[in-house]
Design an enzyme around this catalytic site. Structure first.
Site, short mmCIF file in Angstrom:
data_model
loop_
_atom_site.label_atom_id
_atom_site.label_comp_id
_atom_site.label_asym_id
_atom_site.label_seq_id
_atom_site.Cartn_x
_atom_site.Cartn_y
_atom_site.Cartn_z
N LEU B 149 -4.64 -31.28 -40.20
CA LEU B 149 -5.56 -30.16 -40.36
C LEU B 149 -5.70 -29.79 -41.84
O LEU B 149 -6.81 -29.64 -42.36
CB LEU B 149 -5.07 -28.97 -39.54
CG LEU B 149 -5.87 -27.69 -39.68
CD1 LEU B 149 -7.32 -27.90 -39.31
CD2 LEU B 149 -5.26 -26.60 -38.79
N ASN B 150 -4.58 -29.64 -42.52
CA ASN B 150 -4.64 -29.28 -43.94
C ASN B 150 -5.22 -30.43 -44.77
O ASN B 150 -5.91 -30.20 -45.76
CB ASN B 150 -3.25 -28.91 -44.46
CG ASN B 150 -2.65 -27.74 -43.70
OD1 ASN B 150 -1.93 -27.94 -42.74
ND2 ASN B 150 -2.97 -26.53 -44.11
N HIS B 203 -9.61 -28.22 -35.05
CA HIS B 203 -9.02 -29.27 -35.90
C HIS B 203 -10.03 -30.38 -36.16
O HIS B 203 -10.22 -30.83 -37.30
CB HIS B 203 -7.79 -29.88 -35.20
CG HIS B 203 -6.59 -28.97 -35.18
ND1 HIS B 203 -5.35 -29.39 -34.79
CD2 HIS B 203 -6.46 -27.66 -35.50
CE1 HIS B 203 -4.49 -28.37 -34.87
NE2 HIS B 203 -5.15 -27.31 -35.29
N TYR B 276 -9.62 -17.54 -34.82
CA TYR B 276 -9.85 -18.97 -35.03
C TYR B 276 -11.30 -19.27 -35.33
O TYR B 276 -11.62 -20.22 -36.03
CB TYR B 276 -9.31 -19.78 -33.84
CG TYR B 276 -7.87 -20.10 -34.05
CD1 TYR B 276 -7.49 -21.19 -34.85
CD2 TYR B 276 -6.87 -19.30 -33.55
CE1 TYR B 276 -6.17 -21.47 -35.11
CE2 TYR B 276 -5.53 -19.56 -33.80
CZ TYR B 276 -5.19 -20.65 -34.59
OH TYR B 276 -3.87 -20.92 -34.86
N GLN B 277 -12.20 -18.46 -34.83
CA GLN B 277 -13.62 -18.66 -35.16
C GLN B 277 -13.83 -18.48 -36.66
O GLN B 277 -14.56 -19.22 -37.30
CB GLN B 277 -14.49 -17.67 -34.38
CG GLN B 277 -15.99 -17.86 -34.65
CD GLN B 277 -16.86 -17.23 -33.58
OE1 GLN B 277 -16.36 -16.70 -32.58
NE2 GLN B 277 -18.16 -17.29 -33.77
N HIS B 433 -4.77 -21.56 -27.82
CA HIS B 433 -4.49 -20.28 -28.49
C HIS B 433 -4.86 -19.07 -27.63
O HIS B 433 -4.84 -17.94 -28.10
CB HIS B 433 -5.21 -20.22 -29.84
CG HIS B 433 -4.66 -21.21 -30.80
ND1 HIS B 433 -3.35 -21.21 -31.20
CD2 HIS B 433 -5.24 -22.27 -31.44
CE1 HIS B 433 -3.13 -22.21 -32.04
NE2 HIS B 433 -4.26 -22.88 -32.20
N HIS B 435 -4.55 -16.22 -24.65
CA HIS B 435 -3.48 -15.41 -24.06
C HIS B 435 -3.79 -15.15 -22.58
O HIS B 435 -4.95 -15.25 -22.15
CB HIS B 435 -3.36 -14.08 -24.81
CG HIS B 435 -2.73 -14.22 -26.16
ND1 HIS B 435 -2.20 -13.16 -26.86
CD2 HIS B 435 -2.51 -15.32 -26.94
CE1 HIS B 435 -1.70 -13.59 -28.02
NE2 HIS B 435 -1.89 -14.89 -28.09
N ASP B 453 -3.88 -4.65 -29.12
CA ASP B 453 -3.57 -5.99 -28.67
C ASP B 453 -2.48 -6.47 -29.63
O ASP B 453 -2.65 -6.40 -30.85
CB ASP B 453 -4.83 -6.87 -28.78
CG ASP B 453 -4.61 -8.25 -28.17
OD1 ASP B 453 -3.64 -8.91 -28.55
OD2 ASP B 453 -5.44 -8.67 -27.34
N HIS B 484 0.00 -7.20 -23.10
CA HIS B 484 -1.37 -6.70 -23.24
C HIS B 484 -1.58 -5.45 -22.39
O HIS B 484 -0.82 -5.19 -21.47
CB HIS B 484 -2.36 -7.79 -22.81
CG HIS B 484 -2.25 -9.04 -23.63
ND1 HIS B 484 -1.30 -10.01 -23.36
CD2 HIS B 484 -2.91 -9.44 -24.74
CE1 HIS B 484 -1.41 -10.97 -24.27
NE2 HIS B 484 -2.37 -10.66 -25.11
#
Lengths: 752, 752
Positions: B149-150, B203, B276-277, B433, B435, B453, B484
């Site tokens: 990814l990096n 990714h 993540y968006q 990712h 929940h 949250d 939650h």
């Protein structure tokens, strides 16, 4: 002429045309000796409305008073505690009467005078029927409020309101108000409640001021004399205590002048600490200003070498960089020099006590001024561009009437990328609101707390929390030694937790030096908090180009002939990141102990340190902090949190780390190092690791302790501290690694 | 000409006179098809320096790049994890190469080009000797970093740098860089690591973008094709999972266009959530901008009805009033539209996707722009005064490729003395990712969290916390339902805590209406989180003149044929003031349970509610909040706090209150009411008591639930909610106290 003023005049004239006003606004003339105004001030009013800060303050006062006026005259029969309706209503009444009175003088609009008179008349009608407040929680229940203290507040504010409309009222009206309300209330607060009036205490200062200010307004020299010198025969015994457990009769003298002599140190430090000094300062400065206006021969601002001005300077210096008071002793956090008491204090100190232009910058931040001569002076000089920035400086404030009862050492260091301030407390007990926290440390950075003083366990004026009064956890936790960053011996609080015992002693400054750029240092000793045990704590702030921010050195030496259990807690904030020792986590949480505040701490984890450097790193406000401490083999490291045995959730849940050791004489040596930064937006972390290493004691004897530490680059730093001889001209030498290290004065800091 | 620019020219000319510069700064001309610039943009550079935001952005970039240049060329052999030296160095290298390249184009100063070339050459020399990163923690270890990814980030940024100096380099140099570094890296990230390249996942989006952008720069249509359509034959099986336990091969399709089709809902909502968006949006917009510049025929911004622009608008709408993203799913709090990804997204969306002037106000807050055509456009239009304030609106964002997999309901209400926002989550699982938080609620007020949250259990890039990676408590606590504000049945997480099971289902919107001033409402249902159990949760924000601030209504009905244990937690912040029920305090703290996240909660106190209204009041940020809930006889009320079984102190210590009930079908009805204020300076508390009373269920059937509550003045409010028929044109009627209540649509709110 300002827009607002011309609008007001326009509206007023429009009112006149409609016949809605029955008198035109006009300049007031004083028919009596006023405590707030003189003819010269009144002559300035029109001009004053062109000084923005004054004009804005008048507008704010109008907005507040008119909102209150719209609610009508409400003088309810007293019933509630703080936070409840009748309490808050009577409080709003005196605040709005005072402002309305001043507005009447400034604007000449009679509606304000009428409002004050209507309230006074309603009070005069109610007053004769009132017994003491039905709640008997106080050692001195008031009439309007649950405690005389609030009743005395009422009289201080109401006397000002009455002063403003005195000439406007008829003699007959004045007779009613004075005979049915004001004189009886002054007698009630003094002759009828001597345990409240005749103490050396902030409560009595309020009573003295209220009685004296009324005396000045109505020209009653007996009342003024009573306020200045106290009741001659109070009939008080020496055993009675107040709600805080403090003795009522602690001095022979009483009255306002005795308060000025006995409550402040020669530096203007007030025995109870800045939170109460802030509260107490108002009756001091407002009564003093009243005396100066009405009885200038008294020269009150020159009294005791200008103690009133010194008290105000002490207060503004007892704040962090955002103006919040250091929360030592019983103190609710968040109180600051933005409070209305400090607005008065800053205005009055500027006007009557030396016109220090740095005070103007605080008035600018406060963004409001008094509606009287003092406020006009401040607004005028700010408008004239005379303000200079207020610079917080390192300083020591001595405690005790003669300045011989220890004190408070305040160190401040401004680095290139951050500032650090430390407060070492070696004061006397501070009466009933004092904490058992000899040689305790608190640390601040850019206005935020780094190592906290817990402050008070109280939510002032929040009714859900026991009516806003002191909570039992204040006694059982917040006052106790373990609640502070101070050494606890054998799990007992200082002076066995006795205010009476504590009041007999104090710690002492050993040395204080803020004269260098790279090191600022204070050292103090205590010999009485624990019988047979001597403590010396030295705090230094050091800046060096290799460290991006100033660091703090903490050397605490304890001398004892017998073996003891020592606990040294550090209360930090934020998220624990790592410790160098292995933690054994508690699977069920139990309190750390059963008394002396330990019962309020949950033991979260424990570990045993190895000999050498133990480190704990945490993150708070997107910054990293590491405490490096010199551990001996077997030192216990405890991670704990407040909140045990707290059935009403009266305590915060704050974390601490504690170093524990069984030993006789020993030293605790630590370095607190703020470092690096983190951004939740870029998610970059910078400088997340400590740069201190190799902390050790190089030399220790009964005369000296010398320590060494390094920056990770290898640069070595050394600090030697005298333990027995603090002469500034004294020469010292010790031998380290067969080399002589000699210096003059009480400490030596070198880079090698 | 701006002062800065003229200074630069002056310095440059001075350098020329001294012979220190070997070429004069000159306008660049493009000898290849650039992914960042066109001739028209380059022709504008001089003028652009007169637009303050552009000029300032250039100055910031210079300051950053020159600081990096001063450190010399450092291309270390990869070794460290995130936060460590080699990781941070390679990251700074690609960030500074990208900025240096753009500065070369804008200023013409060759030192920037030289710096990029020197770095590329150093990388080209190192690259052939590199195996995958020595740490094998990732399912796809990279070359420069511990995860591909990096490495893909590196290629996205480095392709831009290379684009800028492409024409300036000699063909021979280009051959070295392309053959020894860039092409092998593109193949490494695609052909050699298909499990990384060929997924539908953020990714792979980075990998697609890196490979595609390099292809565009060097004119390799095969690389571009690979990036748009994926690898044809990836040899991946359908069982392999990544580090998060998510399946690698979840779709037949791959490549950038498939990501655009499959990762976003038609509203631009991204399955993993806004955190993540935000991360994923950068390769989307920067590759799209590259395509638009170099291959305009692709019309990428028109693809799927303009999905890229919608994705950017969705993101900025997924923030609180201070621009921080709602921290749903794995999300570190504090991430906001001030991040560099959002700066790119806002600039590119403005330039290429419709020039919405509200985006300009966000760019103004961001206070920096891209150094390219998009950034120039933004800076120019801001300078021209075209900016309009961005208004956060209530909205629903659907989830799922077809918009049929539930969604997120965002309600916002601006009252006279405060705003309130609520987010109801009825999305699909959100992949690895996601929940287990169906129908969970979070509440915000003026940018602060009221009912939180928890977010992620991770400290991104903080090495002390497991190298900055996901902490085990993320799985064992933060993902679990009990973490939650959502209903937990029989102390088990949704879908038995299985991401795979969760990925098969989603909740569903039942109705959403933000069209009225006094009520904004959303209702959603879930039928799969627990087998055989149906839930409907309705959240409404209501403002009414009798309440000083908007209040929130929460009606959660659960349908089950058998009796269950229900737990409904509310995670608040701040100091507990009071509860109406009697609390039995825990003398030792034990975890609430043993699994599903309960093992991380300390049980602090418990009490039994009486039938009627139970209230808890707390204070946070000097404001009061009361949660009033309709209790049945025997409801258990629990006060708990996170942090149990947390040996590394990875969790925060945050409080919650939980309502527990044993029942079959039942409803939980609560009102969250922000009220009053407190000042630590004036110590005045205002409105400290709740004004809600008489909360009750008036009517309940399988078709409807109707509730009632009152303001303490006696004013009565009623809300009826349809449970089975959500048609907007449907007529309903129920009988309350023998009177008919009829309405049209899915709910009815009335005052009586």
């Amino acid at each position: 002429m300002s827009k607002t003023l011309s609008n007001i005049l326009l509206i007023t004239c429009f009112g006149l045309l409609l016949g809605a006003c029955d008198s035109s606004p006009k300049k007031q003339t004083l028919g009596h000796t006023s405590i707030l105004f003189d003819e010269a001030t009144i002559a300035q009013v029109d001009e004053a409305m062109s000084w923005p800060l004054f004009e804005q303050s008048v507008a704010e006062a109008k907005s507040f008073v008119e909102e209150q006026m719209a609610l009508g005259i409400q003088v309810p029969v007293p019933k509630d505690l703080a936070g409840g309706y009748t309490h808050e209503r009577h409080k709003l009444n005196y605040l709005s009467m005072q402002q309305a009175g001043k507005l009447f003088i400034i604007t000449g609009e009679e509606k304000y005078a009428q409002y004050v008179k209507d309230l006074l008349m309603a009070y005069a009608e109610l007053y004769p029927s009132l017994d003491r407040h039905p709640s008997r929680k106080s050692y001195s229940p008031g009439k309007f409020f649950w405690q005389c203290l609030n009743d005395a507040n009422w009289l201080v504010y109401t006397s000002q309101a009455y002063d403003c409309i005195y000439d406007w009222m008829s003699e007959e009206e004045r007779n009613i108000v004075e005979s049915k309300l004001l004189r009886p209330q002054a007698d009630f607060l003094s002759i009828e409640t001597p345990q409240f009036f005749n103490r050396i205490h902030n409560h009595s200062t309020w009573a003295n001021a209220g009685v004296g200010m009324l005396g000045l307004v109505i020209g009653d020299t007996l009342l003024v004399h009573r306020s200045l010198y106290g009741l001659e025969d109070d009939g008080l015994d020496t055993e009675t205590t107040d709600n805080d457990g403090a003795r009522i009769k602690n001095q022979e003298r009483a009255g306002f002048l005795a308060q000025l002599d006995l409550l402040f140190s020669p530096d203007g430090f007030y025995a109870e600490g800045p939170y109460y000094q802030r509260y107490a300062i108002y009756p001091f400065v407002v009564f003093a200003a009243s005396l100066q206006n009405a009885k200038p021969d008294q020269k009150i601002f020159e009294y005791r070498d200008g103690i009133l001005g010194k008290a105000v300077y002490a207060l503004v210096n007892l704040t962090d960089e955002e103006g919040e008071f250091f929360p030592i002793n019983d103190a609710q956090k968040g109180m600051s020099y933005y409070s209305r008491e400090l607005i008065s204090a800053v205005n009055i100190a500027y006007h009557f006590a030396g016109q220090n232009p740095e005070l103007l910058s605080i008035a600018q931040k406060q963004n409001t001024v008094l509606l009287d001569a003092a406020g006009m002076h401040v607004a005028k000089d700010i408008e004239a561009g005379m303000s200079q920035p207020f610079a917080h400086k390192s300083m020591e404030l001595t405690d005790g009437t003669d300045g011989n009862s220890g004190g408070l050492g305040i160190l401040r260091m401004k680095g290139e990328t951050g500032s650090l301030s430390a407060v070492l407390k070696y004061t006397a007990q501070g009466m009933g609101h004092g904490h058992f926290d000899k040689l305790s440390l608190s640390v601040y950075q850019e206005g935020a707390e780094v190592l906290q003083d817990y402050g008070v366990a109280r939510f002032v004026n929040i009714e859900q929390k026991d009516g806003g009064g002191y909570l039992s956890e204040n006694q059982t936790f917040a006052k106790q030694t373990i609640a502070h960053n101070a050494l606890v011996v054998n799990r007992q609080s200082h002076y066995t937790g006795s205010t009476e015992l504590g009041s007999q002693y104090h710690s002492d400054r050993f040395f204080f030096d803020a004269g260098n750029e790279d090191i600022k240092i204070v050292s103090a000793k205590d010999a009485h908090a624990y019988e047979g045990i001597g403590q010396q704590r030295t705090i230094a702030l050091i800046q060096d180009e290799l460290f991006e921010k100033p660091i703090l050195i903490d050397v605490l030496s304890v001398a004892s002939e017998s073996k003891n259990h020592y606990d040294l807690p550090y209360y930090y904030f934020g998220q624990l990141l790592s410790t160098t020792w292995e933690n054994k986590i508690a699977e069920t949480l139990r309190p750390l102990g059963e008394s002396d505040g330990y019962q309020h701490l949950w033991m979260e984890a424990q570990g045993t340190a190895s000999a050498g450097n133990s480190k704990i790193t945490w993150m708070d406000r997107n910054q990293f902090y590491t405490l490096s401490t010199l551990s001996l083999e077997g030192d216990q490291m405890t991670l704990a949190r407040t909140g045990a045995n707290d059935p009403k959730f009266n305590l915060r849940r704050d974390p601490m780390v504690m170093i524990s050791r069984e030993d006789a004489s020993t030293s605790f040596v630590s370095i607190l190092e703020p470092h690096g930064s983190y951004s939740t937006v870029s998610e970059l972390s910078q400088g997340a690791s400590s740069q201190v290493q190799g902390l050790k004691i190089l030399f220790e004897s009964e005369e000296y302790i010398a320590i060494e530490w390094q920056h990770i680059s290898g640069q070595t730093y050394r600090l030697a501290i005298a333990k027995s001889n603090n002469g500034q001209e004294e020469s010292h030498q010790i031998k380290i690694e067969n080399k002589l290290w000699d210096w003059k004065g009480s400490y030596s800091y070198i880079k090698i």
